[in-house]
Every structure is written in structure tokens, then in C-alpha cells.
Design a protein around this motif. Structure first.
Motif, PDB file in Angstrom:
ATOM      1  N   ARG A  37      60.692  42.005  25.015  1.00  0.00           N
ATOM      2  CA  ARG A  37      58.932  42.197  25.108  1.00  0.00           C
ATOM      3  C   ARG A  37      58.417  42.769  24.380  1.00  0.00           C
ATOM      4  NH1 ARG A  37      54.982  43.517  27.531  1.00  0.00           N
ATOM      5  NH2 ARG A  37      55.681  46.080  27.822  1.00  0.00           N
ATOM      6  N   HIS A  47      55.104  50.733  20.711  1.00  0.00           N
ATOM      7  CA  HIS A  47      53.320  50.356  20.086  1.00  0.00           C
ATOM      8  C   HIS A  47      52.952  50.562  18.713  1.00  0.00           C
ATOM      9  CE1 HIS A  47      52.605  48.177  24.035  1.00  0.00           C
ATOM     10  NE2 HIS A  47      53.313  49.358  24.740  1.00  0.00           N
ATOM     11  N   LYS A  77      45.192  57.433  38.999  1.00  0.00           N
ATOM     12  CA  LYS A  77      44.675  56.866  37.790  1.00  0.00           C
ATOM     13  C   LYS A  77      45.012  55.034  37.276  1.00  0.00           C
ATOM     14  CE  LYS A  77      41.556  59.665  36.321  1.00  0.00           C
ATOM     15  NZ  LYS A  77      40.060  59.359  37.279  1.00  0.00           N
ATOM     16  N   CYS A  78      46.509  55.448  37.855  1.00  0.00           N
ATOM     17  CA  CYS A  78      47.472  53.799  37.543  1.00  0.00           C
ATOM     18  C   CYS A  78      48.284  53.680  38.328  1.00  0.00           C
ATOM     19  CB  CYS A  78      48.703  55.164  36.073  1.00  0.00           C
ATOM     20  SG  CYS A  78      47.862  56.552  35.093  1.00  0.00           S
ATOM     21  N   CYS A  81      47.683  49.933  38.937  1.00  0.00           N
ATOM     22  CA  CYS A  81      48.241  48.448  37.540  1.00  0.00           C
ATOM     23  C   CYS A  81      49.327  48.765  38.272  1.00  0.00           C
ATOM     24  CB  CYS A  81      47.149  48.978  36.640  1.00  0.00           C
ATOM     25  SG  CYS A  81      45.289  48.307  36.571  1.00  0.00           S
ATOM     26  N   HIS A  82      49.716  50.032  37.943  1.00  0.00           N
ATOM     27  CA  HIS A  82      51.804  50.097  37.247  1.00  0.00           C
ATOM     28  C   HIS A  82      52.148  50.232  38.595  1.00  0.00           C
ATOM     29  CE1 HIS A  82      50.819  50.230  33.253  1.00  0.00           C
ATOM     30  NE2 HIS A  82      50.114  50.794  32.735  1.00  0.00           N
ATOM     31  N   PRO A  93      53.592  46.025  33.263  1.00  0.00           N
ATOM     32  CA  PRO A  93      54.959  46.264  32.849  1.00  0.00           C
ATOM     33  C   PRO A  93      55.457  48.127  34.170  1.00  0.00           C
ATOM     34  CG  PRO A  93      53.557  46.760  30.628  1.00  0.00           C
ATOM     35  CD  PRO A  93      52.935  45.952  31.637  1.00  0.00           C
ATOM     36  N   PRO A  99      60.063  49.907  28.124  1.00  0.00           N
ATOM     37  CA  PRO A  99      61.089  51.042  27.315  1.00  0.00           C
ATOM     38  C   PRO A  99      59.643  52.257  27.190  1.00  0.00           C
ATOM     39  CG  PRO A  99      59.011  49.032  26.612  1.00  0.00           C
ATOM     40  CD  PRO A  99      59.486  49.267  27.715  1.00  0.00           C
ATOM     41  N   THR A 100      59.186  52.566  28.035  1.00  0.00           N
ATOM     42  CA  THR A 100      58.551  54.025  28.321  1.00  0.00           C
ATOM     43  C   THR A 100      59.287  55.271  28.793  1.00  0.00           C
ATOM     44  OG1 THR A 100      56.607  52.448  29.144  1.00  0.00           O
ATOM     45  CG2 THR A 100      56.835  55.222  29.610  1.00  0.00           C
ATOM     46  N   PHE A 111      49.339  56.582  23.262  1.00  0.00           N
ATOM     47  CA  PHE A 111      49.496  55.055  23.706  1.00  0.00           C
ATOM     48  C   PHE A 111      48.503  54.625  24.670  1.00  0.00           C
ATOM     49  CE2 PHE A 111      50.182  51.296  26.531  1.00  0.00           C
ATOM     50  CZ  PHE A 111      50.258  50.709  25.412  1.00  0.00           C
ATOM     51  N   ALA A 116      45.154  49.892  25.334  1.00  0.00           N
ATOM     52  CA  ALA A 116      45.363  48.132  24.663  1.00  0.00           C
ATOM     53  C   ALA A 116      44.247  47.453  25.331  1.00  0.00           C
ATOM     54  CB  ALA A 116      46.511  47.711  24.986  1.00  0.00           C
ATOM     55  N   ASN A 119      44.448  43.898  25.580  1.00  0.00           N
ATOM     56  CA  ASN A 119      45.845  43.212  27.178  1.00  0.00           C
ATOM     57  C   ASN A 119      45.815  44.124  28.436  1.00  0.00           C
ATOM     58  OD1 ASN A 119      46.930  41.907  25.444  1.00  0.00           O
ATOM     59  ND2 ASN A 119      48.081  43.036  25.153  1.00  0.00           N
ATOM     60  N   GLY A 120      44.302  44.302  28.454  1.00  0.00           N
ATOM     61  CA  GLY A 120      44.019  45.060  29.918  1.00  0.00           C
ATOM     62  C   GLY A 120      44.999  46.307  30.460  1.00  0.00           C
ATOM     63  N   MET A 121      45.400  47.119  29.775  1.00  0.00           N
ATOM     64  CA  MET A 121      45.706  48.759  29.783  1.00  0.00           C
ATOM     65  C   MET A 121      44.629  49.599  29.123  1.00  0.00           C
ATOM     66  SD  MET A 121      47.528  51.326  30.539  1.00  0.00           S
ATOM     67  CE  MET A 121      47.643  53.220  29.465  1.00  0.00           C
ATOM     68  N   TRP A 124      42.705  56.041  27.624  1.00  0.00           N
ATOM     69  CA  TRP A 124      42.240  57.463  28.143  1.00  0.00           C
ATOM     70  C   TRP A 124      42.082  58.491  27.925  1.00  0.00           C
ATOM     71  CZ3 TRP A 124      42.218  56.333  33.996  1.00  0.00           C
ATOM     72  CH2 TRP A 124      42.631  55.318  33.824  1.00  0.00           C
ATOM     73  N   GLY A 202      40.766  46.363  37.549  1.00  0.00           N
ATOM     74  CA  GLY A 202      41.536  46.841  37.367  1.00  0.00           C
ATOM     75  C   GLY A 202      41.756  47.393  38.748  1.00  0.00           C
TER      76      GLY A 202
HETATM   77  C1  HEC Z   1      44.265  48.531  34.576  1.00  0.00           C
HETATM   78  C2  HEC Z   1      44.965  48.075  34.648  1.00  0.00           C
HETATM   79  C3  HEC Z   1      45.248  49.184  34.313  1.00  0.00           C
HETATM   80  C4  HEC Z   1      45.554  50.998  34.403  1.00  0.00           C
HETATM   81  C5  HEC Z   1      44.138  51.358  35.177  1.00  0.00           C
HETATM   82  C6  HEC Z   1      46.587  51.388  33.768  1.00  0.00           C
HETATM   83  N1  HEC Z   1      47.316  50.684  33.033  1.00  0.00           N
HETATM   84 FE1  HEC Z   1      49.097  51.028  31.710  1.00  0.00          FE
HETATM   85  N2  HEC Z   1      49.029  49.243  30.864  1.00  0.00           N
HETATM   86  C7  HEC Z   1      48.145  48.209  32.041  1.00  0.00           C
HETATM   87  C8  HEC Z   1      49.009  46.678  31.008  1.00  0.00           C
HETATM   88  C9  HEC Z   1      47.955  46.089  31.188  1.00  0.00           C
HETATM   89  C10 HEC Z   1      49.463  47.098  30.019  1.00  0.00           C
HETATM   90  C11 HEC Z   1      50.157  46.171  28.569  1.00  0.00           C
HETATM   91  C12 HEC Z   1      49.603  46.555  27.644  1.00  0.00           C
HETATM   92  C13 HEC Z   1      50.571  45.299  26.943  1.00  0.00           C
HETATM   93  O1  HEC Z   1      51.273  44.738  26.817  1.00  0.00           O
HETATM   94  O2  HEC Z   1      49.835  45.715  25.807  1.00  0.00           O
HETATM   95  C14 HEC Z   1      49.529  48.398  30.037  1.00  0.00           C
HETATM   96  C15 HEC Z   1      50.899  49.447  28.914  1.00  0.00           C
HETATM   97  C16 HEC Z   1      50.798  51.062  29.446  1.00  0.00           C
HETATM   98  C17 HEC Z   1      52.004  51.591  28.922  1.00  0.00           C
HETATM   99  C18 HEC Z   1      53.123  50.808  28.103  1.00  0.00           C
HETATM  100  C19 HEC Z   1      54.416  49.888  28.772  1.00  0.00           C
HETATM  101  C20 HEC Z   1      55.088  49.330  27.880  1.00  0.00           C
HETATM  102  O3  HEC Z   1      56.552  48.730  28.244  1.00  0.00           O
HETATM  103  O4  HEC Z   1      54.397  48.852  27.222  1.00  0.00           O
HETATM  104  C21 HEC Z   1      51.979  52.557  29.837  1.00  0.00           C
HETATM  105  C22 HEC Z   1      52.871  54.008  29.386  1.00  0.00           C
HETATM  106  C23 HEC Z   1      50.884  52.498  30.714  1.00  0.00           C
HETATM  107  N3  HEC Z   1      49.994  51.604  30.126  1.00  0.00           N
HETATM  108  C24 HEC Z   1      50.436  53.996  30.900  1.00  0.00           C
HETATM  109  C25 HEC Z   1      48.902  53.965  31.956  1.00  0.00           C
HETATM  110  C26 HEC Z   1      49.113  55.212  32.381  1.00  0.00           C
HETATM  111  C27 HEC Z   1      49.870  56.121  32.153  1.00  0.00           C
HETATM  112  C28 HEC Z   1      48.006  54.618  32.938  1.00  0.00           C
HETATM  113  C29 HEC Z   1      47.072  55.900  33.673  1.00  0.00           C
HETATM  114  C30 HEC Z   1      46.522  57.387  33.127  1.00  0.00           C
HETATM  115  C31 HEC Z   1      47.710  53.167  33.138  1.00  0.00           C
HETATM  116  N4  HEC Z   1      48.734  53.412  32.309  1.00  0.00           N
HETATM  117  C32 HEC Z   1      46.217  53.394  33.802  1.00  0.00           C
HETATM  118  C33 HEC Z   1      47.355  48.021  32.924  1.00  0.00           C
HETATM  119  C34 HEC Z   1      47.017  49.883  33.206  1.00  0.00           C
END
Ligand code: HEC
Length: 569
Positions: A37, A47, A77-78, A81-82, A93, A99-100, A111, A116, A119-121, A124, A202
Motif C-alpha cells: 500500500r 512513511h 484522539k485516535c 479514525c483508526h 489504515p 506496516p505500523t 510520523f 499526513a 491525506n486526512g491524518m 500531533w 475527523g
Molecule cells: C481524522 C482521522 C484521523 C485521526 C484522528 C488519526 N488518524 Fe492516523 N491516519 C489517518 C489517515 C487518513 C491515515 C493515512 C495517511 C496516509 O496514508 O498518508 C493515517 C495514518 C496513520 C498511521 C500510519 C498507518 C499506515 O499504515 O501507514 C499511524 C501510525 C497513525 N495514523 C497513527 C495515529 C495516531 C496515533 C492517532 C492519534 C494520536 C491518529 N493516527 C489519529 C487518519 C487519522
């Protein structure tokens, strides 16, 4: 429109990166599994994390108190979405898997600090460093199956859902509070806001059990029955030529078949037709017509077929692989359909990402396309491209013979961009992704790229609410509904995470006015899946017309199939 010519064109309408179908076929066959992916993750670490960041040691590694604090932070916080166990939600993802899980603590820390954002991430960086390491410590326990549970307070905070009030949306945009059976909608290119007019939300749905007093709502004259429930992730459904109903239970890797309808609106018989499929979604009978010999299934990374004859309730034999598809990763649903004359097979393969430029991301090759093959899997051709994800539904209009699709557009540009859509598909047509979107609008994240494509972007027939997550649809060919519904499209809108106040979570009707042509209008048809507090109990996915003319749609929120009947009362 005729679907012909069926000969293979030697060139693509323009170069995305793979020039000729022959090369495309080779890439597809030889390297379908070679691109994970996130290619960057393989080539240059997680990443693209710099080596120094990847090597940074987690000062809290293995510390149980830190993992507990991380669990509480993650829930708040997470998890939205996750997923509450890091399992991933929709195309966001998983963090409980590779891959995490394979990344170093330092790379994950780096990261999440940077995010990102396109892409919606979120980034932090505003969380104290200590808390970011706590979250990393917790995430690393998710792979082991021995993670601390978040405290009751952290879960309750996370559970509060989006606010039910807030200002009413500005027409033509809407949200669940204003979705009502029979309400008509029309969105045009002139209505689109600027990118980032609102921030990227989100707002993943919190799916709750259906409250006893909640039931799908339909226009006057119709009523709704629960056809089946207790299903395992029910997704696409199609009606067999003999009237049996085939259901794909995607995450269970199974296909069920239902036969007959009782007076109470339940199936007379239910059997498991096939098991052990690999993330199946699409399903079609081949050859088209009254006497199919095979059921084709679109798995995430292959099309396979199972021997079938009218009346079979169990597959007659093992699945045979027809062709490899790009993936895994990103959008995973692959609808499969045959041209009415049976000469060509069409497979919709969504993008691997929100917005990765195919010029620089080989993993996007042959994705965000509708691919055309011979039914034996040979002779791949890109039928239409720039379609971010039509994997949720493609179908031929039985009246006009035109191919149609239902598309999930991109995220991250704000609440009211970019509209999802339903459209007939032009052979060789370009629908914009990732550089452009309807109306010759460039995605600001890929500014200056491919100016020559600006005028090629086709405006789809029917623009839907942005972030509706439009999935399977069916043309109404039954005799039960009033004549005005003949030939119309019914589509399932699953709803998504990237809009501050929910839209979608409904079934819509797209009138084709007995001409096979859309006017851009559509109507809310079945609503009521979102509660007043913003929590969600139902999410429509699949759509089929039963042989008695009732309408069946699947719902992977309540794990049910619902049946809409016309009673005239
Ligand atoms: C608003 C939705 C949202 C929130 C809230 C969010 N994420 Fe994400 N996250 C994403 C998206 C969308 C991606 C994919 C980004 C990309 O592929 O570039 C991602 C990617 C990631 C990845 C990489 C995963 C991969 O397979 O590549 C990690 C690790 C991660 N997030 C951790 C966190 C953590 C820890 C938190 C809370 C502190 C968090 N995220 C909060 C939407 C969110």
C-alpha cells in the motif's frame, strides 16, 4: 451507447505511467503483489521517516503505566479514525497491523508528530512529547493481543459523538438532520466551495445497536421489513437469474444465498454458498442471461470464479483464479460485471490512497480505473480512468446498455468537497483523480500538474453530497413500484468520516425519467440510520431488486438486509 468496439486499443488516451495495455497487463500479472500500500514504507522506511528518527529510542518502551496512559489517549484522539482496537475504519489504515507494527517506535513517533495532513491524518505535534511516546508504547501492544483497555472515563469521553445541533447546512449541501424520504437534491459544479472553506473533519461513525424504536423511514406508500439479520459484514448483493439472492459477507470471506420470501418478508431458505474467499466484494453471473455457468467474484487482489448452475445452493467446485488485480491496500472493494452481450468483463479498482500521484507512486498503477478484460482474464484495457473508487458498484443499464458507476471521491479538502457521484461511464473517459475534479478544478495538493488534462475532466451526471460514500446501486426493473420508478437507480450511501455533520447513511433514488438519462437530481429514499445524538446504527452498502419487485439493501451497521415493499397505503 454501444459498448463496442471490443477490440483492444493499442494506446491509452494519455500516459499515466504505464503506456500500453500490454505493459499494463504485464505489470498487473507479474507485479500485482509487488507494490504494498505504501511503497515509500518499503523503499525508505515507514512513511519516509529519516534514518535518525527511525533509530530514536522510545524512552517508555515496554512500560506498563505508559501503555495504560497511551490507551486512554488513543481512545480519545485516535480511535475515532483508526478503530477502538486499531483495526482501521473504512480506508483509514489499521495501526494494529503492518506496516505500523513493523515500524520502529521512533519512526511511528516521527510520523504521528508530522501527520499526513493532505491525506486526512492530523499532525500531533501539539501533544506533549511524553504523551506521543505513551501512545506509541500503547500502539506497539496492539500487535501482541495483550493491550491495556482504556479507562472507563477515556472511553466515555470518546463515546460522546458529534454535536447534534450546530448551524443548518447551506443548500444544496445537507446533513442527516435534514435527510427525509422524498426530499429532492441537486448539486452542480457552480455550488462547489473553495478547497479548505471548512477544515477536514475527523468524524468516523460510532456504530451502536439499533434502538428498539428505530426503523428505516421510507416515502408514503412504501414500507420496510427486516429480511435477514445476524449476518457477518453483509456487503454486495445480486439477484441470480432464477431469483435467488446472493450476498457477499466480505470480511467473513463468505457468500450466502437466500431463496424465497415468506409472507412476513423473510427468506424461506438460507445457505452458505462458498467460504474461504479472500476479501471478496464483487459478484456476477456468467454468461449473462438465463443460464449462467459461473459466479465470478471480485476479491481484493484477484478475480476468481466458482462453477454454478441455476438452483445451486453450494458451489459445485473450488474457486479458479481468472486474473490478479492490483493491491492489497487502500480501497479494497472490486465490483465485477459483464457487458450485456457477455463479451467483456469490467472490474472497478479503487485507488490505493487518498491522493498519491500515480506519476510518483507505482502502487497506483492500474488503480482508480475501471478495467476491461475478456471473461477469461486476458486482454486488459483501461476502460475509464481518474475514477477514485468505483469498487463499490458498477452496473449496466438494462434499458440503454450503458455502463454506470458509483464513486467515492477524495477527502481532506473540507466538508463540502469533493462530491461523490453516480454517472454513466464514457469509454476512454477521464474523471479527474488525483490531479483534478469536476468542473476543471485542480486539486490544490497537486498544483501545476498535468495542465493538459484540465479540459478532459468529465463532469459526472449526478453529483452527490460530498463524503456520502456511495456504494452499490441497482436499476429498478421490477413491477411492484409505481410506473414512475421504472428504470430509476437506487443507491446505497454508506456515510464516511470526513464531514463534520454526517451525510449519507441513506438509500437514494436517482430518477432517469424513463429515458435512461439523469438530470442531476436525486432524492432521499430510505433514511433514519443516524440517531439525534449523531451516533449511527445502520450503514447501507448493497442494493438489488428481488424477483417480486421489492427492493433489498444490505446494511453493515446492523448486519442486516432490509426489504422495501410498495403497499400503496
Ligand atoms: C481524522 C482521522 C484521523 C485521526 C484522528 C488519526 N488518524 Fe492516523 N491516519 C489517518 C489517515 C487518513 C491515515 C493515512 C495517511 C496516509 O496514508 O498518508 C493515517 C495514518 C496513520 C498511521 C500510519 C498507518 C499506515 O499504515 O501507514 C499511524 C501510525 C497513525 N495514523 C497513527 C495515529 C495516531 C496515533 C492517532 C492519534 C494520536 C491518529 N493516527 C489519529 C487518519 C487519522
Amino acid at each position: 451507447m454501444q459498448i463496442a468496439p471490443f477490440e483492444i486499443k493499442v494506446e491509452r488516451p494519455f500516459i499515466i505511467g504505464n503506456a500500453a495495455p500490454v505493459i499494463a497487463a504485464l505489470v498487473l500479472l507479474v507485479a500485482a503483489c509487488a507494490f504494498p500500500r505504501n511503497t515509500n514504507a518499503q523503499a525508505a522506511g515507514f512513511h519516509d521517516a529519516p534514518p535518525a528518527a527511525s533509530k530514536t529510542k522510545n524512552p517508555l518502551a515496554g512500560n506498563a503505566d505508559a501503555a495504560q496512559a497511551g490507551a486512554n489517549l488513543y481512545a480519545k484522539k485516535c480511535a475515532l479514525c483508526h478503530g477502538d482496537k486499531g483495526q482501521g475504519v473504512g480506508n483509514i489504515p489499521a495501526v494494529a497491523k503492518n506496516p505500523t507494527q513493523a515500524a520502529t517506535d521512533g519512526a511511528i513517533f516521527w510520523f504521528i508528530t508530522k501527520g499526513a495532513v493532505d491525506n486526512g491524518m492530523p499532525a500531533w505535534a501539539s501533544l506533549p512529547e511524553n504523551q506521543r511516546w505513551q501512545i506509541v508504547t500503547y500502539i506497539k501492544t496492539l500487535g501482541s493481543g495483550k493491550s491495556p483497555a482504556p479507562s472507563a472515563k477515556a472511553s466515555a469521553d470518546a463515546d460522546s459523538g458529534p454535536p447534534a445541533g450546530g448551524p443548518a447546512p447551506t443548500a444544496p449541501f445537507t446533513d442527516y438532520r435534514f435527510e427525509k424520504p422524498g426530499a429532492t437534491r441537486k448539486i452542480t459544479v457552480a455550488d462547489l466551495p473553495q478547497p479548505y472553506a471548512t477544515s477536514s473533519a475527523g468524524n468516523s461513525p460510532k456504530v451502536v445497536p439499533r434502538p428498539a424504536d428505530a426503523w428505516p423511514k421510507v416515502p408514503a406508500g412504501f414500507s420496510v421489513q427486516q429480511f435477514a439479520t445476524g449476518l457477518k459484514n453483509p456487503r454486495l448483493i445480486r439477484t441470480a437469474p432464477n431469483g435467488d439472492i446472493f450476498l457477499v459477507e466480505a470480511k467473513a470471506g463468505e457468500i450466502k444465498v437466500f431463496r424465497g420470501i415468506t409472507a412476513e418478508g423473510k427468506p424461506q431458505q438460507m445457505e452458505t454458498f462458498a467460504t474461504h474467499l479472500d476479501d471478496p466484494y464483487g459478484l456476477s453471473f456468467y454468461p449473462p442471461g438465463p443460464d449462467p455457468q459461473w459466479i465470478y467474484v471480485g476479491n481484493e487482489t484477484s478475480v476468481v470464479r466458482l462453477p454454478y448452475q441455476n438452483g445451486d445452493l453450494k458451489a459445485r467446485g473450488a474457486a479458479q483464479k481468472i486474473v490478479d488485480l492490483p493491491g492489497p491496500g487502500g480501497h479494497w472493494t472490486r465490483d465485477v460485471i459483464f457487458s450485456p452481450n457477455g463479451k467483456k468483463m469490467f472490474v472497478a479498482v479503487g485507488s490505493g490512497s487518498n491522493l498519491d500521484d500515480p506519476d510518483t507512486h507505482p502502487s497506483e498503477k492500474n488503480r482508480a480505473d475501471i478495467l476491461e478484460f475478456n471473461p477469461d482474464g486476458s486482454r486488459i484495457r483501461i476502460y475509464a480512468y481518474g475514477i477514485r473508487n468505483a469498487g463499490g458498484g458498477i452496473a449496466f443499464d438494462p434499458q440503454t446498455g450503458e455502463l454506470w458507476c458509483s464513486v467515492n471521491e477524495r477527502d481532506g479538502l473540507g466538508d463540502n468537497l469533493v462530491p461523490d457521484y453516480i454517472t454513466h461511464v464514457q469509454d476512454g473517459g477521464f474523471y479527474g483523480w488525483p490531479w483534478w475534479y469536476m468542473g476543471g478544478n485542480q486539486d490544490p495538493r497537486l498544483k501545476g500538474k498535468h495542465p493538459e488534462l484540465k479540459d478532459k475532466v468529465i463532469t459526472p451526471d449526478v453529483l452527490l453530497q460530498p463524503h456520502n460514500a456511495s456504494l452499490q446501486f441497482a436499476f429498478y426493473t421490477g413491477k411492484q413500484f409505481p410506473a414512475e420508478y421504472q428504470g430509476d437507480i437506487f443507491a446505497s450511501e454508506h456515510g464516511s468520516w470526513n464531514k463534520a455533520s454526517r451525510a449519507g447513511y441513506e438509500v437514494i433514488r436517482v430518477p432517469l425519467h424513463q429515458t435512461g438519462q439523469a438530470s442531476g437530481d436525486y432524492e432521499d429514499f430510505v433514511t433514519g440510520f443516524v440517531l439525534d445524538n449523531g451516533k449511527v446504527w445502520g450503514r447501507p452498502v448493497g442494493m438489488a431488486v428481488a424477483s417480486d419487485g421489492s427492493l433489498l439493501f444490505t446494511d453493515d451497521g446492523s448486519n442486516s438486509i432490509w426489504r422495501v415493499v410498495y403497499t400503496g397505503k
